[in-house]
Design an enzyme around this catalytic site. Structure first.
Site: not given
Ligand SMILES: Nc1ncnc2c1ncn2[C@@H]1O[C@H](COP(=O)(O)OP(=O)(O)OP(=O)(O)O)[C@@H](O)[C@H]1O
Length: 955
Positions: A35-38, A32-33, A149
């Site tokens: 706003a802050y990371g992949i 997944g991706k 969030d």
């Molecule tokens: N431990 C994990 N196991 C499986 N998939 C994960 C895990 N952690 C994150 N993901 C996948 O990655 C996606 C993005 O993760 P995360 O929400 O931590 O990123 P973010 O950049 O903080 O996103 P946001 O834009 O919601 O702030 C999640 O929606 C999920 O589908």
């Protein structure tokens, strides 16, 4: 995968992985991706387990990003012990000092993807998901932290429906600071860095209120449940204003109290704005097909007033989730989470970064996990390491920097975990203080040794050299150590006191539990005994037992007696007789011993009894369940009934609304019509009535006008038809001239019969007086003319050029006698022709027959036409109309003629008296000659025939 060539450089940088990370992890696919990371799925080559690797790109770009990264790590570490919060396994900093890597336990999917798939989650799954979610939130809130969030994509889930909350980048602590500071913090926090997903944002956040509570998470929770039920987000606002509108539409009416509860802010006016409510978008309507439990939970979570929203503690007891309650539901943090860097202060990028790196460095001194050269720890950082373990009992806060625990420890209950942690801290402190104490001792020894050492003999005492450098430094160190040692010891004592207190609480709890346990055990044993007694009950054996074993043995069941006898025989010599009182252990021992000697039959009996008992219990249970079920069913029925009633009411209301709308529309249309017709208002009427009356009048007049124009058009058409008809039948109408001639002829004949000229027909010009030569000549001429015309008529008739048979026959019939007179009755003009069957006999009075025949002519004509053209209803109607009109006209003419005749008679009488008869006749003749044969293109042939008929009658 991490370095694709077909994407731009910046994107490539985002996707790139640090070489060392690639060495440790075998990256497999992107999960997944955000706003802050992949996030990638990867395998740890060292431990061969699957993990989720998250790269935060440019993690410390500015203060906001740095704080976000910092918070994510800090809170994840603080909550790593909860089964429903994602466990942060490891953290890495990148070689470029910009990116940051987080290693999580791997989860198969997230809730967003599961909901998107469709009907994957059944009711029981939804309940379990909600239970776990509430559990996690309750745990966070117990540490005074809010997630901020919560949304389906941040909720990870596996195939066993186990759930873990992720993404703590927006999480923050709720401090018990003074309100003023709090507000300032809110303003800063809300308006700068709070960018939570709009659809799950609480209304107070949307209106930028300063009211900042745990209710924010509870709102998100309500949205998630709604989304699970509906399989699509509840409020999909396209902008902040639209989002508020959607919420206000769905929720019950907003009260002033609700607005006040959110707090005065510039956005709260949006809540009080009048919004058109569409019933289809109300919460009830959106969640129409789900169970009552779910609706009640959603409704108690999605409440505008954040203070009235269900708390996580209360939510865990809600009927929707209560059945899943386990020990983990009681897990709570008994301290407020306090990050090492205060959460209510915005630090610089370097501070966040250094603090994080320092923490990592401390935790992994073995540091196989640090990828680059670790940032050297500064003295201030070292101080932090001390700060992180400080427990302030006054403020009930604890550091979140805790050593990693084993999975076994993690499974333990929170209080045991805390004790373990405290012990660890104590150990750590003890070891630190011991090391420091050792160091101090060593230094002090060195110092004392220096002092003890005798001064060199050559050097006088006064000129004794300054203490040697090592001694100086040793003193300093000793001082420093002593200085450090005091607070350490103080802290140590504080920690030990806390630990002691906790231990004593724990021990007292254990003692209480032990006591309780012993009591319970005794109760169970007593129960067992009673049961055994109940199982068997032969009085004879009981007596025997009474005899052998005293009072206690009297209750031993009969099937066991044979074996029991054996035991009693064995035991008898050894045992003392207990008559009044036998201690419990004796009974139990005897019983157990006796058990061994039970026969198969006895065992069977006992088992049967047990089974019977169980069955009875089951029966009771079953009855209870049935009762409960019935109750539920009746409840459900009642609710369905209510729902149906409400639906009916709604339908009625809708109908009424529709009618009202229609009435309005009519009025509007009528008003427009009135305007268009430019009618003046009638001032005497009240406004409403005036409107209506004028409108009606105008409508009526419009209708009349339309009708008139329609009739005019019709008349126009008739005229055209008539002209066509005349054009078409010009010949026939011309033939009407014949009538003129006939008329001319008939009076002559009459005149010859009635000399007094009673018929009133004028004599032609130049005919002279009757009896004169000219008159005779005139008569001859007339006769010739008549014969010629009859011949012509008959000749014409021979050609059969007239379509109208009845008309044709009428003429023929009418003048047949004339013809007969002329031709001497030799042959019928119609012999061998169409009307040959109706040949008249010479004796008959044809004129009368024909006179009878004529008035029915039009009917006959119609009949004939009908036969000829049976399928022309419109034309037939026209014909009927025409004949009706004809009849009317005939009636008119008949009356006119009667009147004329009467006048003529009267005038003739007068003339006779005055001797002016001939003059008058001449005058009449002149008049006729002047007028000539009339040609009226509008006159129809039937008319002429009728006229002829009248004249015949007159004759
Ligand atoms: N431990 C994990 N196991 C499986 N998939 C994960 C895990 N952690 C994150 N993901 C996948 O990655 C996606 C993005 O993760 P995360 O929400 O931590 O990123 P973010 O950049 O903080 O996103 P946001 O834009 O919601 O702030 C999640 O929606 C999920 O589908």
């Amino acid at each position: 995968m991490a370095n694709p060539t077909n994407i731009p450089a910046h994107e490539r940088r985002i996707h790139e992985l640090d070489q060392t990370v690639e060495r440790i992890f075998d990256v497999r696919k992107r999960l997944g991706k955000g706003a802050y990371g992949i996030v990638w799925k990867a395998t740890d080559r060292r431990q061969k387990n699957t993990v989720a690797l998250k790269k935060i790109f440019d993690a410390f770009r500015d203060e906001t990003d740095a704080q976000r990264t910092y918070r994510e790590v800090i809170f994840l570490r603080a909550f790593r012990h909860h089964p429903n919060i994602i466990r942060l396994v490891d953290v890495f900093k990148a070689a470029n000092n910009l990116d940051f890597y987080l290693v999580f336990e791997f989860m198969e999917s997230d809730l967003h993807n599961v909901i998107k798939k469709g009907d994957v989650l059944k009711d029981i799954h939804k309940r379990f998901v909600m239970y776990q979610l509430i559990n996690a939130i309750k745990y966070m809130h117990s540490g005074n932290v809010i997630h901020r969030d919560l949304k389906p994509s941040n909720i990870l889930i596996d195939s066993k429906c186990r759930l873990k909350v992720a993404d703590f980048g927006l999480a923050r602590t709720l401090s018990s600071k003074r309100k003023a500071d709090y507000d300032a913090l809110d303003q800063e926090g809300m308006l700068t860095d709070y960018v939570a997903t709009r659809w799950y944002r609480a209304p107070e956040i949307l209106v930028a209120s300063r009211s900042y509570t745990k209710g924010i998470d509870m709102w998100g929770l309500g949205c998630i449940l709604g989304e699970m039920i509906r399989q699509k987000p509840l409020f999909q606002g396209t902008s902040t204003v639209n989002q508020i509108e959607k919420i206000v539409t769905a929720l019950p009416d907003v009260t002033q109290r609700d607005i006040d509860s959110i707090g005065a802010s510039f956005g709260s006016v949006l809540l009080s704005k009048k919004i058109h409510r569409d019933r289809r978008h109300s919460l009830d309507e959106m969640l129409r097909n789900c169970c009552d439990d779910a609706i009640s939970l959603v409704k108690s979570l999605l409440v505008l007033n954040p203070h009235l929203r269900l708390t996580a503690k209360a939510a865990i007891q809600h009927p929707y989730v209560s059945r899943f309650r386990t020990a983990s539901a009681d897990m709570e943090l008994r301290v407020d989470i306090q990050p090492p860097l205060r959460d209510d202060v915005r630090y610089g990028v370097d501070q966040y970064r250094n603090n994080l790196y320092d923490m990592m460095g401390r935790e992994s001194s073995s540091s196989a996990r640090t990828l680059s050269n670790a940032t050297p720890s500064t003295p201030s950082n070292r101080d932090d390491s001390v700060k992180t373990v400080r427990v302030t009992t006054r403020t009930r806060t604890a550091s979140v920097s805790q050593a990693t625990t084993s999975p076994a420890e993690r499974k333990k209950e929170p209080y045991s975990f805390e004790v373990t942690q405290t012990r660890r801290k104590i150990k750590l402190l003890v070891s630190t203080s011991k090391t420091k104490a050792k160091e101090t001792n060593r230094t002090e020894n060195a110092v004392s040794h220096a002092h003890i050492a005798p001064p060199p003999a050559a050097v006088p005492a006064a000129a004794a050299p300054a203490p040697p450098a090592p001694r100086k430094s040793g003193e300093k160190t000793a001082q420093k150590c002593r200085h450090n040692h005091v607070p350490i010891q103080r802290e140590l004592a504080a920690v030990a006191a806390v630990a002691r207190r906790k231990k004593s609480t724990w021990q007292s709890q254990a003692q209480t539990q032990g006591k309780f346990h012993a009591e319970a055990k005794a109760q169970v044993q007593a129960l067992l005994l009673t049961q055994k007694i109940n199982i068997d009950g032969s009085p004879a054996r009981m007596r025997q037992d009474n005899h052998t074993h005293g009072q206690t043995q009297a209750t031993v069941p009969p099937p066991m007696n044979r074996s029991l006898r054996k035991i009693s025989q064995e035991k008898k010599p050894k045992e003392k007789p207990h008559k009044a009182e036998v201690s419990k252990p004796t009974v139990v021992t005897t019983y157990h011993r006796r058990e061994r000697y039970l026969t198969a039959e006895e065992r069977m009996q006992r088992r049967q009894l047990e089974i019977q008992q169980k069955k009875e219990e089951e029966k009771v249970c079953q009855q209870q369940i049935e009762q409960e079920h019935e109750l539920r069913v009746s409840q459900r029925r009642r609710m369905t009934e209510n729902y149906r009633l409400m639906e009916a009411e709604r339908d009625q209301l809708e109908e009424m609304a529709e009618q009202e709308a229609q009435a309005k529309a009519y009025k509007e249309i009528a008003r427009k019509v009135w305007k268009l017709t430019e009618r003046k208002e009638d001032d005497s009427l009240p406004k409403d009535q005036k409107d209506d009356s004028t409108i009606l009048n105008s409508c009526a007049s419009k209708c009349y006008r339309e009708r008139i124009s329609h009739l005019e058009l019709e008349m126009e058409k008739c005229k055209e038809q008539l002209v066509d008809f005349v054009e078409e039948h010009r010949d026939l109408l011309n033939y009407d001239n014949l009538r003129y001639h006939l008329e001319k002829l008939q009076p002559l004949k009459k005149d010859s019969e009635h000399e007094d000229g009673d018929d009133g027909r004028p004599l032609p010009e130049g005919s002279g007086d009757p009896g004169s030569q000219s008159y005779e000549n005139f008569l001859q001429e007339q006769e010739k003319e008549r014969q010629r015309q009859v011949q012509e008529f008959l000749a014409r008739d021979e050609t059969n050029e007239y379509d109208n048979l009845n008309l044709d026959n009428a003429y023929r019939a009418k003048y047949y006698h004339l013809f007969r007179d002329i031709t001497g009755g030799s042959s019928s003009p119609d012999s061998g022709r169409r009307d040959s069957g109706s040949e008249p006999s010479p004796e008959r009075d044809y004129s009368r027959d024909y006179a009878d025949y004529f008035p029915n002519y039009s009917d006959l004509e119609e009949d004939w036409k009908e036969q000829a053209h049976p399928v022309e209803p419109r034309r037939q109607h026209e014909r009927t109309e025409k004949s009706r009109r004809m009849k009317e006209r005939l009636e008119d003419q008949r009356q006119r003629r009667d009147r004329l005749l009467a006048q003529q008679k009267a005038s003739r009488k007068q003339h006779e008296e005055l001797g002016l008869h001939h003059k008058v006749h001449r005058h009449h003749h002149q008049h006729h000659a002047a007028s000539g044969p009339r040609y009226d293109p509008m006159r129809l042939r039937e008319h002429d025939i009728q006229e002829a008929n009248f004249s015949t009658e007159l004759i």
